[in-house]
Scaffold this motif. Structure first.
Motif, PDB file in Angstrom:
ATOM      1  N   VAL A 357      45.469  46.808  47.439  1.00  0.00           N
ATOM      2  CA  VAL A 357      45.101  45.416  47.182  1.00  0.00           C
ATOM      3  C   VAL A 357      45.326  45.072  45.712  1.00  0.00           C
ATOM      4  CG1 VAL A 357      43.208  43.750  47.219  1.00  0.00           C
ATOM      5  CG2 VAL A 357      43.338  45.537  48.980  1.00  0.00           C
ATOM      6  N   LEU A 358      45.924  43.895  45.475  1.00  0.00           N
ATOM      7  CA  LEU A 358      45.983  43.347  44.123  1.00  0.00           C
ATOM      8  C   LEU A 358      45.076  42.119  44.065  1.00  0.00           C
ATOM      9  CD1 LEU A 358      47.353  43.419  41.275  1.00  0.00           C
ATOM     10  CD2 LEU A 358      48.862  41.608  42.136  1.00  0.00           C
ATOM     11  N   VAL A 359      44.107  42.152  43.187  1.00  0.00           N
ATOM     12  CA  VAL A 359      43.303  40.954  42.945  1.00  0.00           C
ATOM     13  C   VAL A 359      44.015  40.162  41.845  1.00  0.00           C
ATOM     14  CG1 VAL A 359      41.067  40.035  42.227  1.00  0.00           C
ATOM     15  CG2 VAL A 359      41.176  42.160  43.572  1.00  0.00           C
ATOM     16  N   ALA A 360      44.531  39.006  42.208  1.00  0.00           N
ATOM     17  CA  ALA A 360      45.229  38.182  41.219  1.00  0.00           C
ATOM     18  C   ALA A 360      44.197  37.545  40.291  1.00  0.00           C
ATOM     19  CB  ALA A 360      46.042  37.112  41.930  1.00  0.00           C
ATOM     20  N   SER A 361      44.606  37.278  39.054  1.00  0.00           N
ATOM     21  CA  SER A 361      43.676  36.593  38.148  1.00  0.00           C
ATOM     22  C   SER A 361      44.298  35.283  37.702  1.00  0.00           C
ATOM     23  CB  SER A 361      43.312  37.493  36.967  1.00  0.00           C
ATOM     24  OG  SER A 361      44.457  37.995  36.321  1.00  0.00           O
ATOM     25  N   GLU A 376      33.893  45.715  44.157  1.00  0.00           N
ATOM     26  CA  GLU A 376      33.412  45.738  45.556  1.00  0.00           C
ATOM     27  C   GLU A 376      34.406  46.438  46.479  1.00  0.00           C
ATOM     28  OE1 GLU A 376      32.317  41.897  47.110  1.00  0.00           O
ATOM     29  OE2 GLU A 376      30.923  41.579  45.436  1.00  0.00           O
ATOM     30  N   LEU A 377      35.680  46.131  46.298  1.00  0.00           N
ATOM     31  CA  LEU A 377      36.699  46.759  47.150  1.00  0.00           C
ATOM     32  C   LEU A 377      36.750  48.266  46.900  1.00  0.00           C
ATOM     33  CD1 LEU A 377      39.354  43.932  46.838  1.00  0.00           C
ATOM     34  CD2 LEU A 377      38.298  44.685  48.981  1.00  0.00           C
ATOM     35  N   ARG A 378      36.700  48.653  45.640  1.00  0.00           N
ATOM     36  CA  ARG A 378      36.728  50.095  45.327  1.00  0.00           C
ATOM     37  C   ARG A 378      35.495  50.790  45.869  1.00  0.00           C
ATOM     38  NH1 ARG A 378      37.993  48.224  39.881  1.00  0.00           N
ATOM     39  NH2 ARG A 378      40.251  47.943  39.860  1.00  0.00           N
ATOM     40  N   GLN A 442      37.081  41.649  55.761  1.00  0.00           N
ATOM     41  CA  GLN A 442      38.335  41.006  56.119  1.00  0.00           C
ATOM     42  C   GLN A 442      39.542  41.799  55.591  1.00  0.00           C
ATOM     43  OE1 GLN A 442      37.962  38.587  58.238  1.00  0.00           O
ATOM     44  NE2 GLN A 442      40.193  38.557  58.495  1.00  0.00           N
ATOM     45  N   VAL A 443      39.391  42.333  54.393  1.00  0.00           N
ATOM     46  CA  VAL A 443      40.465  43.156  53.817  1.00  0.00           C
ATOM     47  C   VAL A 443      40.685  44.398  54.676  1.00  0.00           C
ATOM     48  CG1 VAL A 443      41.009  44.699  51.885  1.00  0.00           C
ATOM     49  CG2 VAL A 443      40.290  42.344  51.439  1.00  0.00           C
TER      50      VAL A 443
END
Lengths: 454, 454
Positions: A357-361, A376-378, A442-443
């Motif tokens: 996953v890439l969280v865009a900023s 949270e994802l980690r 959802q991810v």
């Protein structure tokens, strides 16, 4: 400033991230396979004392010795050390040295680089990984161990999903007894079997002529040999025929007995019938192995050659100890294997990142929120990168594409005002929106719907 | 036959299986931690061309060069190759060489051995593992990356369960600006901070006297320096004080600004307040780092020293390319770390096997059944060894004890006639009997009730 020249070093392979990630996955499969059978890791230094490496002799040309590039005044730049060229000599030294601290049978795996300093030939590496297992007995070792090895091979290559393969099994005593009965010396056997190996490629006639030219065999003997070593009988028929020839000599008969026990054991280990066969032409470095020998070929890609090999030896460490240490081992030359499997399209290079996953900023005032999403994802065990540079969303998505992320999390003013996030499936291109609180779930759902990696 | 002498090679550590298994677990934790943050593996050859390794100069004495132990006739035994002494020079060469095939920011981890040929000192290894991460930007790199590193350190060492630790953070520009304002040259800074590092051990008075003796500092300046570098202010108070000193010079002021941004970021990355602090005495190889620097100490075991260190550098590969490649990195010297953690009792050596279950073989006519049990357990993902030698049950259980299996499966005539197996918990000694069909479930239950390993 003048720059130091940058050139690849021939024979020392180096992967870009997509190949390296694939390579690491293959190593993991091998390691997990070894560990499932209770093989434990050991690691020896990359170097041994020169006299340990040359105990057996004959390998001096391929050994790299170490010297100090710039020794201090009065110091000798030469050392007593050299890089190991395989993992068997270090294992022998290790077991001989620590034998009173080890429990036998000693079951170890060893996944390390080895170095061979001969001139690099096409496709030959001077630095490569070997993945070895060996079981060492103290005084004796059950033939069931010889049967266990094919079951480990079966389980590992099945999990690698590289198509059907056959483990070819033989016993060196059969070969030696047979050749002896024809009056052929032990040191000729490997050369002869290597010529016979070409049967499929060049046909019987040419093999016969090569045999008679290079080995002083008579034509009739050569033909008889080919018929014997090249026969394609099914396992039980082969054992029946070998049994019927047991009068040849004691060694032959002993080899047949061992082979029958090993085949029984392989079946008890639940290796399917179509994944192994007796192949009398398998020789594998006859000066080293003393009983069972193995190699493994991919049915649909015979050109790759043997993808792993091994066998039984009477005495591991005779150069280092008087104690008899019989063993059975297997080696996977994984650097060459992975390169070949990629070449043949059997393993597919994937992403250049292990992150999914890439969280865009998009908004630098919201960086704290993006970082929290990443955390949270980690925390849910999902490898995640948060894009930390200032860049347009379009450029961030290009970066995601280039690296091969599976999905991107996108949140701008709209999403924040509605407490949602956008999840962009980067494989299908499909976007979806969900409440921020459902993001992790959802991810996970989106990722598990994408096709599994190796 | 005369045997080859067996002796350990000083400076080249080698573990027995219990330590090696522990070591492998620590490497897994580090690797998983790095991958969670989206760092991808690369591996460079163990060797580089000598001129690559000596580009910067000053390291020649610790470099091991390679030569052929026995070159062929007319061949030069010397090679252009030498073993790498760290993973940073190879990274610089790799990035400069492959930069057009990599996506930037390039995030890689590299877990490999390095070699240093200096005379082995007590506790110093000549071969050891480094576990490095670096993020390399093309042209520029956000300061948020400097803040991400402590979050990775935090997450990895928390999962290692080795007690409380503090990540000490500083910025080299603050140090340089400060020292410059006192008229001290850059090349003296590291020596001075090393003396000041001894504050806790030897007290202020001795540090002042060492400073004045060894550096020609005046006593008042030395005292002032100690007060400044050794101050124990809380993070926000520290930043307030540093801000109030910003007039010292441009470099100092720039360092303070960067440090404030990094501290903000660390908080955004959810690193708890008690796990990091600003420590102005942290210097870390000042000729290399140019901004943020880190080291990490165990609160209850300061004697171990820093367990990992790293920092920001302006330009990774100036010897190889004109392109500016700034980066931030971290290195864990894991060979030394694991040895120290075992010494201090913070990591406990466990079993000599990775297998959890030993299937005993009491009756050689039932070997097929024992092997089937082994296969069932392995199919359920449980590392299992089936005892393949002929031995009394008592000796098999001694073997199980010596290797540290968690439980043994025992089945003899009684069990087979009743379709049951005995599951012996080898930690508690407690036996239990269950239907053969429940074996896998019962084994899982027994294992999960035993205390978790690291």
């Amino acid at each position: 400033m003048a720059k130091t020249k940058l050139t690849a070093i021939s024979g020392f392979p180096e992967f870009l991230p997509p190949e390296q990630i694939l390579f690491a996955k293959v190593l993991d499969i091998i390691r997990e396979g070894y560990e499932l059978y209770g093989f434990s890791p050991i690691e020896t230094p990359a170097v041994e004392r020169k006299e340990v490496l040359t105990s057996k002799g004959g390998n001096e040309k391929e050994i790299y010795a170490l010297s100090r590039l710039a020794a201090g005044e009065g110091e000798n730049p030469n050392t007593e050390l050299a890089l190991h060229f395989d993992l068997t000599v270090p294992l022998a030294r290790y077991v001989a040295m620590h034998k009173n601290k080890l429990a036998f049978p000693f079951r170890r795996y060893q996944i390390q680089k080895v170095w061979r300093g001969e001139r690099s030939q096409a496709g030959r590496s001077r630095e490569f990984y070997q993945c070895d297992i060996d079981v060492i007995g103290r005084g004796s070792l059950s033939l069931l161990t010889d049967a266990e090895i094919p079951s480990i091979i079966y389980q590992i290559f099945r999990r690698m999903k590289i198509g059907p393969f056959v483990i070819r099994i033989n016993n060196r005593k059969i070969l030696q007894g047979y050749f002896q009965s024809l009056g052929i010396q032990a040191d000729q056997i490997e050369g002869i079997t290597r010529i016979i190996d070409k049967l499929e490629k060049i046909g019987t006639e040419k093999v016969v002529s090569e045999l008679t030219n290079k080995t002083a065999l008579e034509k009739a003997t050569a033909q008889q040999m080919i018929d014997f070593l090249g026969n394609e009988l099914k396992t039980d028929d082969m054992l029946t025929q070998l049994n019927s020839m047991s009068q040849i000599n004691e060694q032959f008969s002993q080899g047949v007995k061992e082979l029958a026990i090993v085949v029984d054991g392989i079946r008890d280990f639940r290796v399917p019938e179509d994944s192994f066969k007796i192949d009398l032409s398998v020789a594998r470095g006859l000066d080293y192995y003393t009983g069972t020998v193995y190699e493994t070929v991919l049915v649909e890609h015979p050109g790759i050659g043997s993808i792993c090999s091994g066998g039984r030896y009477d005495d591991l460490a005779s150069f280092f100890t008087n104690e008899k240490l019989p063993g059975v081992g297997l080696s996977i030359g994984v650097t060459r294997l992975v390169s070949k499997l990629i070449e043949e399209g059997l393993l597919k290079k994937g992403a250049a990142t292990v992150a999914q996953v890439l969280v865009a900023s998009m908004d630098e005032n919201r960086i704290s929120d993006y970082l929290r999403m990443g955390t949270e994802l980690r925390n849910a065990g999902i490898p995640t990168e948060v894009y930390l540079e200032k860049a347009r969303l379009g450029n961030q998505l290009k970066y995601a594409d280039k690296k091969g992320f599976k999905l991107a999390i996108i949140a701008g003013e709209n999403e924040f005002s509605e407490n949602t996030v956008q999840i962009k499936n980067l494989i299908t291109g499909e976007p979806s929106v969900c409440p921020l609180t459902d993001m992790v779930q959802q991810v996970k759902k989106t990722l598990s719907a994408q096709e599994p990696k190796l």
